[in-house]
Design an enzyme around this catalytic site. Structure first.
Site, PDB file in Angstrom:
ATOM      1  N   LYS A 171       6.719   3.656   9.457  1.00 21.44           N
ATOM      2  CA  LYS A 171       6.197   4.134   8.165  1.00 21.44           C
ATOM      3  C   LYS A 171       7.233   5.033   7.474  1.00 21.44           C
ATOM      4  CE  LYS A 171       2.094   6.561   6.449  1.00 21.44           C
ATOM      5  NZ  LYS A 171       0.745   7.001   6.848  1.00 21.44           N
ATOM      6  N   GLU A 228      -4.288   9.402   1.489  1.00 23.21           N
ATOM      7  CA  GLU A 228      -4.948   9.771   2.751  1.00 23.21           C
ATOM      8  C   GLU A 228      -5.862  10.991   2.617  1.00 23.21           C
ATOM      9  OE1 GLU A 228      -1.584   9.830   5.395  1.00 23.21           O
ATOM     10  OE2 GLU A 228      -1.376   7.673   5.216  1.00 23.21           O
TER      11      GLU A 228
END
Ligand code: AMP
Length: 549
Positions: A76, A181
Site C-alpha cells: 500500500k 478510512e
C-alpha cells in the site's frame, strides 16, 4: 413486503498490514465481518510466489521467513507513488523483496525463482489481495459479488486513490466508492452510538486512525439524523506500526553487531525472522513493561537474546509519536475547533493499542478518556460495508438515512507564472474544502498576442509546481490576440462528491472554452516537461465561490 433482489455489495478495508471485508446481512439486520478461508476476520496484506503458485494472505505470510525475497508486503505504501520518492527509496532499503523502476517511474515488484521473473505493479499485488477477499465474501454469502466500497487513508493523494480504484477493477470489482478510512470508522461509531437515547443532536468527533502503514486524523460532525460531515483531515501516508517495527529491528541489528561482531542486515531471511520477533515484542509491550526477544540460530549459528523495555520502545519512537500530535493540532486548526470542544476522541487502527500513543492523546485532550467502543481492527471495514449497503439500496432505515459529506485532503490549483516568470500553483480549492464544491478564478494572458493557454492542474500544498503533483492538462485556444495581461480567462473547478474534478476554462472576450474531467479514480496522463512560456497564465483576482449542497 417484497424480498430484495439487489446484489450484496461489500466493504473492504485494504490495509497496509492487514485487510478486512464486511457486508450487510439482511437476515441478521446488521453488518458482519466476513472470515477468510482460514476462518480469520483479518487477512495479511501479503502476496508471495513460491515458484509454482501465487500465494495470498495467510498462505503468503506463513512462508515469509522461508521465501522473503518473493513475498511482498506493505505494498500500500507504493500505491500511486514514484520510484524516486524519498519515502519509497527508504522503504525499498528495508524490504527483502526487490522493487525496480518501471515505466513512468512506477515502482514494480519483482519475484524471481530459478531465473524465472515475475514483475507486478503495486496495483496488481493489491488486486490479488482484493480478489482473495472477494472470493472469501462470495463463499460466505453464497452469491457472486461485484460491487464494493474500498477504504483509503484520508490523506491519500489523487494518484494513490486512482491506484486503489485500478486495483479494485483488476480484481473484478466495480468500485462504487472510495471512502476515507476515518470517515468509514466514523460511520461505525455513529451507528454504534445511534441506539444511545441520551446522545446530543450533534457531536464533534475526532477520529485518530493509526494502522500498520498510514496515519490519519479526521474531525467530524455527527448528527442525530444520520449526517456525517467531515470538517478537516490531516495525516501522513507513511507513518504507522511498520515504522516502529523498523526502528526496533535496527536497534536489535546494532545490538547483535555489538555483542557478536556480526552484521546480520545483509541476510534477508534472518532480517525477516527478526522483524517478526520485533513486531510480536511490540505488541507484547502494549500490555507488559518488558519483553524478551529470543531467536535461536539467528545468524551464522549464533542465537540472539535480548530484553526490550517499553521505555526503550517509546524512546526509539518518540519522534514518530510527537509527529502524531502535530497532525492532531493541524487538523483542529484547519477544522477551526478548539480541543475542549471535541466531544469524543475515537481511536482506531492496530497501533492505537500502544500505551504511549493513548497517553499522549489523553494528555493532549486534557485528560479526556478515549473512546474505544468500536473495534480497532474492524471498524473501517464495518463502515465501508454500511456505505456499500446504502449505495446499493440495502440495509435498514439507519443505513439508508446515512448522509456523508467529506472534504478534499489536498489543495487543487493550476500552473501560473508571476510577472517575474516564477512557476507557481494558484490554488482554486484549498485543502479541507467541503465537497462537492465549485470554485472559480480569473487569470490573464502573460504575453503579447497570446492566443492559447495551457491549463495544467496540480495537487498539493507547495507554492511552486515542482512541489506539487501534476494531475492533467488541456489547452484553451481561440483567445483574441491582444497585449499581455489584457485577455481574461475564467477557470472553474467543479469537484463532485466522488472526488471527480471537472476543470473548465473560458476566454471571457471570445467565449471560446475547453474542459477536462480528472477522475480521482481514472488515469492521468504524464506531464510534458516542456512548459511553453507563451501558454501560461497569470492569476489576477478571486471571483465568486460557491459550495454545493
Ligand atoms: P491495522 O493496519 O489497523 O491492521 O494495524 C496493524 C498495525 O497495528 C501493525 O503494525 C501491528 O503491529 C499493530 N498492532 C496491532 N496490535 C498491536 C498492539 N497490541 N500493540 C502495538 N501495535 C499493534
Amino acid at each position: 413486503m417484497s424480498k430484495r433482489v439487489r446484489e450484496t455489495a461489500i466493504g473492504i478495508d485494504l490495509g497496509t498490514t492487514y485487510s478486512c471485508v464486511a457486508a450487510w446481512f439482511d437476515q441478521h439486520n446488521r453488518v458482519e465481518i466476513i472470515p477468510n478461508h482460514q476462518g480469520n476476520r483479518i487477512t495479511p496484506s501479503c502476496v508471495a510466489w513460491n515458484g509454482t503458485r501465487l500465494l495470498v494472505g495467510e498462505a503468503a505470510k506463513n512462508q515469509i521467513t522461508r521465501n522473503p525475497r518473493n513475498t511482498a508486503f506493505d505494498v500500500k505504501r507504493l500505491m500511486g507513488s514514484r520510484f524516486s520518492d524519498s519515502s519509497v527509496k527508504k522503504d525499498i532499503e528495508s524490504w527483502p523483496f526487490k522493487v525496480i523502476e518501471g515505466n513512468e517511474q512506477k515502482p514494480m515488484i519483482v519475484f524471481e525463482h530459478n531465473s524465472v521473473k515475475k514483475v507486478f505493479s503495486p496495483e496488481e499485488i493489491s488486486s490479488l489481495i482484493l480478489r482473495d477477499l472477494k472470493v472469501a465474501a462470495e463463499a460466505y454469502l453464497g452469491t457472486k459479488v461485484t460491487n464494493a466500497v474500498i477504504t483509503v487513508p484520508a490523506y491519500f493523494s489523487d494518484k494513490q486513490r486512482q491506484a486503489t480504484k485500478d486495483a479494485g477493477t483488476l480484481a473484478g470489482l466495480n468500485v462504487m466508492r472510495l471512502i476515507n478510512e476515518p470517515t468509514s470508522a466514523a460511520i461505525a461509531y455513529g451507528l454504534d452510538k445511534s441506539a444511545d437515547i441520551n446522545r446530543p443532536k450533534e457531536k464533534t468527533v475526532l477520529i485518530f486512525d493509526m494502522g500498520g502503514g498510514t496515519f490519519d486524523v479526521s474531525l467530524l460532525n455527527i448528527r442525530q439524523d444520520g449526517t456525517i460531515a467531515v470538517k478537516s483531515v490531516d495525516g501522513d501516508t507513511h507513518l504507522g506500526g511498520e515504522d516502529f517495527d523498523k526502528l526496533m529491528v535496527n536497534h536489535c541489528v546494532q545490538e547483535f553487531k555489538r555483542k557478536e561482531g556480526k552484521d546480520l542486515s545483509v541476510n534477508a531471511r534472518e532480517m525477516m525472522r527478526l522483524k517478526i520477533a520485533c513486531e510480536k515484542a511490540k505488541r507484547d509491550l502494549s500490555s507488559t513493561p518488558q519483553t524478551p526477544i529470543e531467536i535461536d540460530c539467528l545468524y551464522e549459528g549464533t542465537d540472539f537474546t535480548t530484553k526490550f523495555s517499553r521505555a526503550k520502545f517509546e524512546e526509539l519512537n518518540a519522534g514518530f509519536f510527537s509527529m502524531c500530535i502535530k497532525h492532531v493540532e493541524n487538523c483542529l486548526r484547519d477544522g477551526k475547533v478548539r480541543k475542549k470542544d471535541v466531544d469524543d476522541v475515537v481511536i482506531v487502527g492496530g497501533s492505537t493499542r500502544i500505551p504511549k500513543v493513548q497517553k499522549m492523546l489523553t494528555e493532549f485532550f486534557n485528560g479526556k478518556p478515549l473512546c474505544r467502543s468500536i473495534n480497532a481492527d474492524e471498524a473501517v471495514a464495518y463502515g465501508a460495508a454500511v456505505l456499500a449497503a446504502n449505495l446499493s439500496g440495502n440495509g435498514n432505515v439507519k443505513v439508508q438515512d446515512l448522509v456523508l459529506s467529506d472534504v478534499t485532503p489536498h489543495s487543487l490549483g493550476i500552473w501560473v507564472r508571476t510577472i517575474d516568470m516564477i512557476n507557481l500553483v494558484s490554488v482554486l480549492i484549498p485543502r479541507n474544502t467541503p465537497t462537492p464544491c465549485i470554485k472559480t478564478n480569473v487569470f490573464t494572458t502573460i504575453c503579447d498576442n497570446q492566443t492559447s493557454v495551457n491549463i495544467s492542474v496540480y495537487e498539493g500544498e507547495g507554492r511552486t509546481i515542482n512541489e506539487n503533483i501534476f494531475l492533467d492538462k488541456f489547452i484553451l485556444s481561440g483567445i483574441p490576440p491582444a497585449p499581455a495581461y489584457q485577455e481574461k480567462i475564467k477557470v472553474c473547478f467543479n469537484l463532485d462528491a466522488n472526488g471527480i474534478l471537472f476543470v473548465s476554462a473560458e476566454s471571457i472576450s471570445s467565449g471560446s472554452n475547453n474542459s477536462i474531467r480528472i477522475e480521482r479514480s481514472g488515469r492521468s496522463r504524464k506531464e510534458s516537461k516542456a512548459v511553453d512560456i507563451y501558454q501560461s497564465v497569470i492569476s489576477i483576482e478571486e471571483m465568486d465561490e460557491e459550495v454545493l449542497n
